[in-house]
Design a protein around this motif. Sequence first.
Motif, mmCIF file in Angstrom:
data_model
loop_
_atom_site.group_PDB
_atom_site.id
_atom_site.type_symbol
_atom_site.label_atom_id
_atom_site.label_comp_id
_atom_site.label_asym_id
_atom_site.label_seq_id
_atom_site.Cartn_x
_atom_site.Cartn_y
_atom_site.Cartn_z
ATOM 1 N N THR A 79 0.833 -1.206 0.000
ATOM 2 C CA THR A 79 0.000 0.000 0.000
ATOM 3 C C THR A 79 0.868 1.257 0.000
ATOM 4 O O THR A 79 0.638 2.199 -0.769
ATOM 5 N N LEU A 80 1.888 1.258 0.871
ATOM 6 C CA LEU A 80 2.787 2.423 0.913
ATOM 7 C C LEU A 80 3.551 2.575 -0.386
ATOM 8 O O LEU A 80 3.769 3.705 -0.869
ATOM 9 N N LEU A 81 3.962 1.448 -0.984
ATOM 10 C CA LEU A 81 4.717 1.504 -2.233
ATOM 11 C C LEU A 81 3.883 2.088 -3.356
ATOM 12 O O LEU A 81 4.371 2.883 -4.162
ATOM 13 N N HIS A 82 2.601 1.692 -3.400
ATOM 14 C CA HIS A 82 1.731 2.232 -4.436
ATOM 15 C C HIS A 82 1.572 3.744 -4.277
ATOM 16 O O HIS A 82 1.594 4.492 -5.267
ATOM 17 N N ARG A 83 1.416 4.191 -3.039
ATOM 18 C CA ARG A 83 1.313 5.643 -2.802
ATOM 19 C C ARG A 83 2.593 6.346 -3.174
ATOM 20 O O ARG A 83 2.579 7.456 -3.722
ATOM 21 N N LEU A 84 3.728 5.698 -2.903
ATOM 22 C CA LEU A 84 5.016 6.312 -3.228
ATOM 23 C C LEU A 84 5.241 6.370 -4.732
ATOM 24 O O LEU A 84 5.786 7.351 -5.256
ATOM 25 N N GLU A 85 4.794 5.316 -5.431
ATOM 26 C CA GLU A 85 5.042 5.274 -6.870
ATOM 27 C C GLU A 85 4.357 6.403 -7.617
ATOM 28 O O GLU A 85 4.841 6.850 -8.668
ATOM 29 N N LYS A 86 3.203 6.857 -7.075
ATOM 30 C CA LYS A 86 2.518 7.964 -7.737
ATOM 31 C C LYS A 86 3.374 9.227 -7.782
ATOM 32 O O LYS A 86 3.245 10.052 -8.696
ATOM 33 N N GLN A 87 4.226 9.405 -6.764
ATOM 34 C CA GLN A 87 5.072 10.592 -6.703
ATOM 35 C C GLN A 87 6.524 10.283 -7.069
ATOM 36 O O GLN A 87 7.368 11.171 -6.998
ATOM 37 N N HIS A 88 6.796 9.055 -7.436
ATOM 38 C CA HIS A 88 8.185 8.631 -7.658
ATOM 39 C C HIS A 88 8.698 9.127 -9.017
ATOM 40 O O HIS A 88 7.986 9.071 -10.030
ATOM 41 N N PRO A 89 9.937 9.645 -9.063
ATOM 42 C CA PRO A 89 10.503 10.078 -10.361
ATOM 43 C C PRO A 89 10.741 8.920 -11.309
ATOM 44 O O PRO A 89 11.092 9.132 -12.472
ATOM 45 N N ASN A 90 10.530 7.710 -10.857
ATOM 46 C CA ASN A 90 10.745 6.544 -11.724
ATOM 47 C C ASN A 90 9.802 6.562 -12.919
ATOM 48 O O ASN A 90 10.125 6.018 -13.980
ATOM 49 N N HIS A 91 8.620 7.212 -12.756
ATOM 50 C CA HIS A 91 7.688 7.291 -13.880
ATOM 51 C C HIS A 91 8.307 8.054 -15.039
ATOM 52 O O HIS A 91 8.196 7.664 -16.202
ATOM 53 N N GLN A 92 8.960 9.159 -14.710
ATOM 54 C CA GLN A 92 9.613 9.943 -15.762
ATOM 55 C C GLN A 92 10.742 9.134 -16.392
ATOM 56 O O GLN A 92 10.930 9.142 -17.614
ATOM 57 N N LEU A 93 11.489 8.413 -15.549
ATOM 58 C CA LEU A 93 12.573 7.577 -16.087
ATOM 59 C C LEU A 93 12.010 6.479 -16.992
ATOM 60 O O LEU A 93 12.617 6.133 -18.014
ATOM 61 N N GLN A 94 10.854 5.931 -16.627
ATOM 62 C CA GLN A 94 10.249 4.894 -17.463
ATOM 63 C C GLN A 94 9.847 5.447 -18.824
ATOM 64 O O GLN A 94 10.038 4.793 -19.849
ATOM 65 N N ARG A 95 9.289 6.657 -18.834
ATOM 66 C CA ARG A 95 8.912 7.264 -20.118
ATOM 67 C C ARG A 95 10.143 7.517 -20.974
ATOM 68 O O ARG A 95 10.142 7.279 -22.185
ATOM 69 N N GLN A 96 11.192 8.006 -20.348
ATOM 70 C CA GLN A 96 12.420 8.228 -21.112
ATOM 71 C C GLN A 96 13.012 6.909 -21.598
ATOM 72 O O GLN A 96 13.566 6.833 -22.705
ATOM 73 N N SER A 97 12.884 5.888 -20.760
ATOM 74 C CA SER A 97 13.373 4.573 -21.160
ATOM 75 C C SER A 97 12.604 4.052 -22.353
ATOM 76 O O SER A 97 13.158 3.415 -23.254
ATOM 77 N N GLN A 98 11.293 4.337 -22.393
ATOM 78 C CA GLN A 98 10.484 3.911 -23.530
ATOM 79 C C GLN A 98 10.935 4.617 -24.801
ATOM 80 O O GLN A 98 11.021 3.999 -25.879
ATOM 81 N N GLN A 99 11.258 5.932 -24.700
ATOM 82 C CA GLN A 99 11.790 6.646 -25.860
ATOM 83 C C GLN A 99 13.111 6.031 -26.304
ATOM 84 O O GLN A 99 13.377 5.889 -27.508
ATOM 85 N N LEU A 100 13.950 5.675 -25.321
ATOM 86 C CA LEU A 100 15.231 5.072 -25.651
ATOM 87 C C LEU A 100 15.042 3.751 -26.394
ATOM 88 O O LEU A 100 15.775 3.441 -27.347
ATOM 89 N N ASP A 101 14.046 2.981 -25.979
ATOM 90 C CA ASP A 101 13.783 1.716 -26.664
ATOM 91 C C ASP A 101 13.382 1.939 -28.114
ATOM 92 O O ASP A 101 13.767 1.181 -29.012
ATOM 93 N N GLU A 102 12.580 2.987 -28.357
ATOM 94 C CA GLU A 102 12.198 3.281 -29.741
ATOM 95 C C GLU A 102 13.414 3.639 -30.589
ATOM 96 O O GLU A 102 13.563 3.163 -31.715
#
Length: 443
Positions: free
Chosen positions: A298-321
Amino acid sequence: MSSLTNQNIFTVSRLNAEVRLLLENEMGIVWLIGEISNFSAPVSGHWYLTLKDSRAQVKCAMFKGNNRRVTFKPQNGKQVLVKARLSLYEPRGDYQLIIESMQPEGDGRLQQQFDELKMKLAGEGLFAQTNKRPLPEHPTRVGVITSKTGAALFDILDVLKRRDPSLPVVVYPTTVQGDDAAIQIAQAIGCANSRNECDVLIVGRGGGSLEDLWCFNNEILARTIAASQIPIISAVGHEVDVTIADFVADMRAPTPSAAAELVSRDNSHKDQALATKHQKLVSALRYYLSQQRQHNATLLHRLEKQHPNHQLQRQSQQLDELEQRLHRSMNNFITMRKQAVQRQQYRIQLHSPVTKLGEQKSSLQRLEQKLLDAMDRKLLNTRHQLALAAEKLDTVSPLATLKRGYSITQDKDGTVVTRASDVKMGDTLVTRLADGEVRSTVN
């Protein structure tokens, strides 16, 4: 137009960012069943795929931090159950799902039902240690609820016979797999309680898949175990298998054999008491860790909403393309180089040393013929030496002596006659010659 301000005018980037935040914050986590298509796994470790049904489809991404926990190989055409959050890939404006967990459709539904029932019963306090009944220190009779033909029963009986042969055992046979198994097991527990002839019950079976063990995740069976007046040891599957029955039982044993050891005594009964306490401690720790995992999730899910990892994931997706575009260019270059290599190989084949190999083959054949000739000569010499030895043997043979005119005289018992005094009147003599024998009577 006069009512417009700079705050009312969106750029495309701002619009996509606002929509992404709206999707992620408002929708939250969703469960989805669909068929995999267009699956790809770049070297970055991320997975990209499309989930579809007969009328619609949605693009998905599963980053390597999550896909490492997937226990099967995703393939196009496979039905899966996913837990995901809605998002938007801002550079293209594509609505997509960010998958957090993935399971085959059948196993996934079972696991979801398992988790829901576990949380429900835990909330009611059925797993609490305060409700656990202590096992008898010295049981006088043990009850076993399992299949009468299963390996679990034979394992339990073997352990009890080895450790405490005098301990009586009552078997309550029941099915342990299938739609009716949970009800039959619950009825067997009720029968054991009504007869009240055992101090402790072992309920279990051997290992299997989640579907095979599913009857032990039944709510009716769980409540029956909790209501039992006789302490119950759950011994379902192998050590890695966990069922609802394990959580609600008074004691969990990793295997049926281990359950038999818990209820039997041997010369080291003190060790048994220690093992019992150890199992209680392990059960308490398992329950505590399970609660903590849920809290941490539960705490992890709340943290993930504010985690900068989301931005890193989007950039990683661009890198994959970009990486995929690079791979296509590299593949085209490699294809051209392969064609050049094939042309060089054709030129080399024109100057192939086949003639030299033919000469070497002919030389090898000549050497082989010489070897065969030498073997024939050796065999002929050996045969000649054997004939000479046979001739020498024949010269010293008793038969050769008979051929030179000598004879051998024997009486009727076969004894060789060497002196005239050895015979008397009327005796029958046999005289052996080279070509036969002569019978005579002494006058």
